[in-house]
Design an enzyme around this catalytic site. Structure first.
Site, PDB file in Angstrom:
ATOM      1  N   HIS A 156     -11.300  -2.667   3.884  1.00  0.00           N
ATOM      2  CA  HIS A 156     -11.355  -2.626   2.420  1.00  0.00           C
ATOM      3  C   HIS A 156     -12.157  -3.777   1.828  1.00  0.00           C
ATOM      4  O   HIS A 156     -12.636  -3.671   0.691  1.00  0.00           O
ATOM      5  CB  HIS A 156      -9.949  -2.553   1.825  1.00  0.00           C
ATOM      6  CG  HIS A 156      -9.529  -1.142   1.567  1.00  0.00           C
ATOM      7  ND1 HIS A 156      -9.890  -0.457   0.426  1.00  0.00           N
ATOM      8  CD2 HIS A 156      -8.825  -0.264   2.323  1.00  0.00           C
ATOM      9  CE1 HIS A 156      -9.411   0.768   0.477  1.00  0.00           C
ATOM     10  NE2 HIS A 156      -8.768   0.925   1.621  1.00  0.00           N
ATOM     11  N   HIS A 211       0.833  -1.203   0.000  1.00  0.00           N
ATOM     12  CA  HIS A 211       0.000   0.000   0.000  1.00  0.00           C
ATOM     13  C   HIS A 211       0.865   1.250   0.000  1.00  0.00           C
ATOM     14  O   HIS A 211       0.587   2.220  -0.720  1.00  0.00           O
ATOM     15  CB  HIS A 211      -0.927  -0.017   1.213  1.00  0.00           C
ATOM     16  CG  HIS A 211      -2.149   0.828   1.061  1.00  0.00           C
ATOM     17  ND1 HIS A 211      -2.353   1.987   1.762  1.00  0.00           N
ATOM     18  CD2 HIS A 211      -3.245   0.679   0.267  1.00  0.00           C
ATOM     19  CE1 HIS A 211      -3.514   2.514   1.416  1.00  0.00           C
ATOM     20  NE2 HIS A 211      -4.083   1.747   0.514  1.00  0.00           N
ATOM     21  N   HIS A 266      -4.983   5.849  -5.430  1.00  0.00           N
ATOM     22  CA  HIS A 266      -6.143   6.481  -4.817  1.00  0.00           C
ATOM     23  C   HIS A 266      -6.572   7.669  -5.669  1.00  0.00           C
ATOM     24  O   HIS A 266      -5.863   8.108  -6.568  1.00  0.00           O
ATOM     25  CB  HIS A 266      -5.823   6.958  -3.405  1.00  0.00           C
ATOM     26  CG  HIS A 266      -5.445   5.845  -2.474  1.00  0.00           C
ATOM     27  ND1 HIS A 266      -4.152   5.386  -2.364  1.00  0.00           N
ATOM     28  CD2 HIS A 266      -6.187   5.096  -1.639  1.00  0.00           C
ATOM     29  CE1 HIS A 266      -4.124   4.393  -1.484  1.00  0.00           C
ATOM     30  NE2 HIS A 266      -5.338   4.201  -1.029  1.00  0.00           N
ATOM     31  N   PHE A 288      -2.050   6.727   4.551  1.00  0.00           N
ATOM     32  CA  PHE A 288      -1.953   5.698   3.518  1.00  0.00           C
ATOM     33  C   PHE A 288      -0.675   4.867   3.630  1.00  0.00           C
ATOM     34  O   PHE A 288      -0.682   3.660   3.400  1.00  0.00           O
ATOM     35  CB  PHE A 288      -2.039   6.325   2.127  1.00  0.00           C
ATOM     36  CG  PHE A 288      -3.436   6.691   1.711  1.00  0.00           C
ATOM     37  CD1 PHE A 288      -4.529   6.062   2.260  1.00  0.00           C
ATOM     38  CD2 PHE A 288      -3.662   7.663   0.746  1.00  0.00           C
ATOM     39  CE1 PHE A 288      -5.827   6.389   1.875  1.00  0.00           C
ATOM     40  CE2 PHE A 288      -4.949   8.003   0.351  1.00  0.00           C
ATOM     41  CZ  PHE A 288      -6.029   7.373   0.918  1.00  0.00           C
ATOM     42  N   HIS A 296     -10.926   5.050   7.790  1.00  0.00           N
ATOM     43  CA  HIS A 296      -9.478   5.209   7.949  1.00  0.00           C
ATOM     44  C   HIS A 296      -9.168   6.162   9.110  1.00  0.00           C
ATOM     45  O   HIS A 296      -8.354   5.862   9.981  1.00  0.00           O
ATOM     46  CB  HIS A 296      -8.861   5.771   6.664  1.00  0.00           C
ATOM     47  CG  HIS A 296      -8.379   4.734   5.703  1.00  0.00           C
ATOM     48  ND1 HIS A 296      -7.187   4.067   5.867  1.00  0.00           N
ATOM     49  CD2 HIS A 296      -8.931   4.258   4.561  1.00  0.00           C
ATOM     50  CE1 HIS A 296      -7.007   3.225   4.860  1.00  0.00           C
ATOM     51  NE2 HIS A 296      -8.068   3.312   4.052  1.00  0.00           N
ATOM     52  N   HIS A 338      -7.494  -2.115  -5.073  1.00  0.00           N
ATOM     53  CA  HIS A 338      -7.698  -2.701  -3.753  1.00  0.00           C
ATOM     54  C   HIS A 338      -8.374  -4.064  -3.837  1.00  0.00           C
ATOM     55  O   HIS A 338      -8.153  -4.919  -2.968  1.00  0.00           O
ATOM     56  CB  HIS A 338      -8.491  -1.738  -2.872  1.00  0.00           C
ATOM     57  CG  HIS A 338      -7.697  -0.551  -2.439  1.00  0.00           C
ATOM     58  ND1 HIS A 338      -7.607   0.607  -3.197  1.00  0.00           N
ATOM     59  CD2 HIS A 338      -6.921  -0.334  -1.346  1.00  0.00           C
ATOM     60  CE1 HIS A 338      -6.834   1.477  -2.579  1.00  0.00           C
ATOM     61  NE2 HIS A 338      -6.402   0.937  -1.453  1.00  0.00           N
ATOM     62  N   HIS A 350     -15.201   5.331   3.020  1.00  0.00           N
ATOM     63  CA  HIS A 350     -13.840   4.796   2.982  1.00  0.00           C
ATOM     64  C   HIS A 350     -12.890   5.629   3.820  1.00  0.00           C
ATOM     65  O   HIS A 350     -12.160   5.115   4.676  1.00  0.00           O
ATOM     66  CB  HIS A 350     -13.351   4.720   1.534  1.00  0.00           C
ATOM     67  CG  HIS A 350     -11.855   4.672   1.401  1.00  0.00           C
ATOM     68  ND1 HIS A 350     -11.122   5.757   0.946  1.00  0.00           N
ATOM     69  CD2 HIS A 350     -10.956   3.702   1.697  1.00  0.00           C
ATOM     70  CE1 HIS A 350      -9.844   5.443   0.952  1.00  0.00           C
ATOM     71  NE2 HIS A 350      -9.701   4.212   1.409  1.00  0.00           N
TER      72      HIS A 350
END
Length: 583
Positions: A365, A182, A203, A352, A335, A212, A331
């Site tokens: 995810h 990632h 992203h 990230f 996070h 993903h 999403h």
């Protein structure tokens, strides 16, 4: 269980109908957990490949025209509102990165190199992925419903994956090697093939969902191989259902390999997630906000396939052209909800580069992936598939369960069932959570007090709640789209703001009402100049019907900063007729 669900649903419905409304307020004060300021700090540790020292970056391919210059001449970020895709003259799909050319990933705050080796071990042997025969569908369970037998297998698989880090840190199946995938794909370790110093970013574009999905597919396969169980699947964090709106308790046992200390301790179970970061303090309000947010990002605000999937991103494009509604909504909320605000960069989930170090990331995810699969089944007038060859032929590299480096393409992951897995059926109460229509139409003259005309107001730095008068293109309940264009952000910060239309009471912690139009948000991430630029479009068709705009030729748009409004500038605002909804 059914009676519990029905009782809870009834309580939520009753709360929506009969809650007490305090006097109007226009406070722009962010929620208490959104005000964490991340200090700038510099540190230097190489993120080179395993040969020691970064290999030099490749020169642009011979004869290749740098499309960045071409785009600048054509109006930069795809022109007005990103509604027109990139010109196809020199278009090309994003190609799988060259692992041998992997270099330092960058600290999102200072631009210095990170204290982590993000680069995967290189390999000369690359094979192209072939869809396997599916003899039996594997079913991903909801994390809050897993059995003891499943949990034991899951914990053992993670335990063995973490053990690989000690046995051989270069094993691409190891926990940290998998976590760093990632980081490498989103923090600048990989250049685009043929474009030196132009990042690959998975992203903030149409690559978000397919990348993903592939990432989880191979992660899942590796875990299954480690416990000799080819039927193994990851659980999904069911944050879109009231019974799943907490960090799953299976991840909150300090004696379990699923546990992670780098989480927000204030948000451990039974704390309820707030997908809209509205600042609501009552759990029932959070639930109705969450269901309203889900309905908005999945149905209400989506005008086109691109609106949901994210903006086009081709070889030669600058990274992060723009997020889809789901990526910038639930999403990002999950996070930031999990990330530890006491860490410099909200590690692990709140950034990230470090998100993959938390086992909860993969279950989060898995539900994001589930949202994609659900969206494709919705009976709306928006096409569900992108047919652009630059999307279908974009490619990535992953190591599989046998340590084989595999090249995959987007086209092969569009149907998750062809990859051999399905999701456990659970209720989706947000699906029919359209806000109730207003009992009485707001009079524009009453709600326009304090609102400003757009002319001369933009570019607008969103330091406080701002009300803007925006002319419609037609009277009545027209099929129109609200466009916020040239949104420039500091990519090192968590950014969040919400959009309301003709909102009379300005009760900012309530999202379950007809006036709520949608949201914009971003997770901290690295870019070359720390500046992100994008546009968002919000469909107004349902909203117009629910608030009854009647013959008004103007609406009042309220912009509410939730986090770091000082670090976001909006270039302009307008309403346009709804463009054709094609894939």
């Amino acid at each position: 269980m059914a009676s519990l669900q029905s009782s809870y649903t009834a309580a939520v419905t009753n709360y929506r109908r009969h809650r007490h409304r305090p006097p109007p307020s226009l406070s722009s004060k962010p929620s208490h957990f959104l005000t964490q300021t991340t200090p700038t700090h510099r540190f230097h540790v190489s993120c080179n490949n395993n040969n020691g020292g970064a290999n030099p970056k490749p020169s642009p391919e011979s004869g290749r025209v740098d499309r960045r210059n071409m785009l600048i001449g054509l109006g930069g970020l795809y022109g007005a509102a990103n509604l027109i895709p990139d010109p196809k003259a020199l278009a090309d799909p994003i190609q799988a990165p060259e692992f041998k050319s992997c270099s330092e990933a960058r600290d999102v705050q200072s631009g210095d190199v990170l204290d982590v080796n993000c680069c995967p071990p290189p390999s000369e042997n690359i094979v192209d992925f072939k869809l396997p025969p599916v003899h039996r569908m594997r079913v991903r369970p909801a994390a809050h419903k897993v059995t003891k037998e499943y949990l034991a297998k899951f914990e053992e698989a993670i335990r063995r994956m973490k053990a690989l880090d000690k046995d051989d840190p270069t094993d691409p199946r190891g926990f940290m090697q998998q976590a760093n995938i990632h980081c490498a794909y989103c923090n600048g370790a990989h250049d685009q093939v043929g474009f030196k110093d132009l990042d690959i970013q998975v992203h903030n574009s149409w690559l978000f969902f397919p990348f993903h999905r592939w990432y989880l597919y191979f992660y899942e396969k590796i875990l299954g191989k480690l416990i000799d169980d080819p039927t193994f699947v990851l659980p999904f964090w069911n944050w879109d259902n009231p019974k799943g709106m907490q960090m799953p308790r299976i991840f909150d046992n300090p004696r379990s390999p699923l546990f992670n200390t780098n989480r927000n301790q204030d948000n451990r179970p039974p704390a309820m997630i707030d997908l809209g970061f509205s600042g609501a303090t009552e759990d029932l309000q959070k639930v109705v906000n969450n269901l309203s947010s889900m309905y908005s990002e999945m149905i209400r605000s989506v005008n086109s396939t691109i609106d949901f999937m994210g903006q086009p991103y081709r070889a030669g494009n600058s990274p992060s052209p723009g997020m889809g509604s789901s990526e910038r909504g639930s999403h990002i909320a999950a996070h930031v909800f999990v990330g530890n605000p006491k860490n410099r960069y909200m590690e692990d989930m709140g950034n990230f580069y470090s998100a993959g170090r938390d086992t909860l990331f993969y279950s989060h995810h898995a539900n994001v992936d589930r949202m994609w699969s659900i969206w494709k089944t919705l009976k709306t007038d928006v096409p569900k598939d992108l047919t652009d060859p630059d999307y279908l032929n974009a490619s990535f590299l992953f190591y599989d369960e046998n340590k084989q480096l595999v090249r995959v393409k987007v086209r092969d992951c569009l149907d998750h069932r062809r990859l051999g897995y399905e999701f456990e059926p659970v209720d989706t109460p947000w699906l029919n959570y359209r806000p109730a229509k207003k009992a009485a139409r707001a009079k524009i003259k009453d709600i326009s007090s304090g609102a400003q005309k757009a002319d001369g107001l933009f570019p607008l730095t969103l330091k406080k709640v701002t009300r803007v008068l925006v002319p419609k293109t037609a009277k009545g309940k027209a099929d129109e789209v609200l466009v916020l264009e040239n949104i420039e952000t500091d990519t090192t910060k968590f950014i969040k703001f919400d959009v309301f239309v003709n909102d009379e009471d300005d009760k900012t912690e309530e999202l379950d009402k007809a006036e709520y139009a949608g949201t914009f948000a971003q997770v901290p991430h690295k870019t070359k100049d720390k500046k992100g630029k994008s546009n968002i479009t919000l469909r107004l068709t349902e909203l117009y019907e629910d608030i009854d705009v009647d013959d008004d030729d103007t609406i009042v748009v309220t912009l509410i900063p939730r986090s770091n409004g000082d670090d976001v500038t909006i270039g302009g605002i307008k309403i346009i007729p709804s463009p054709p909804r094609s894939g």
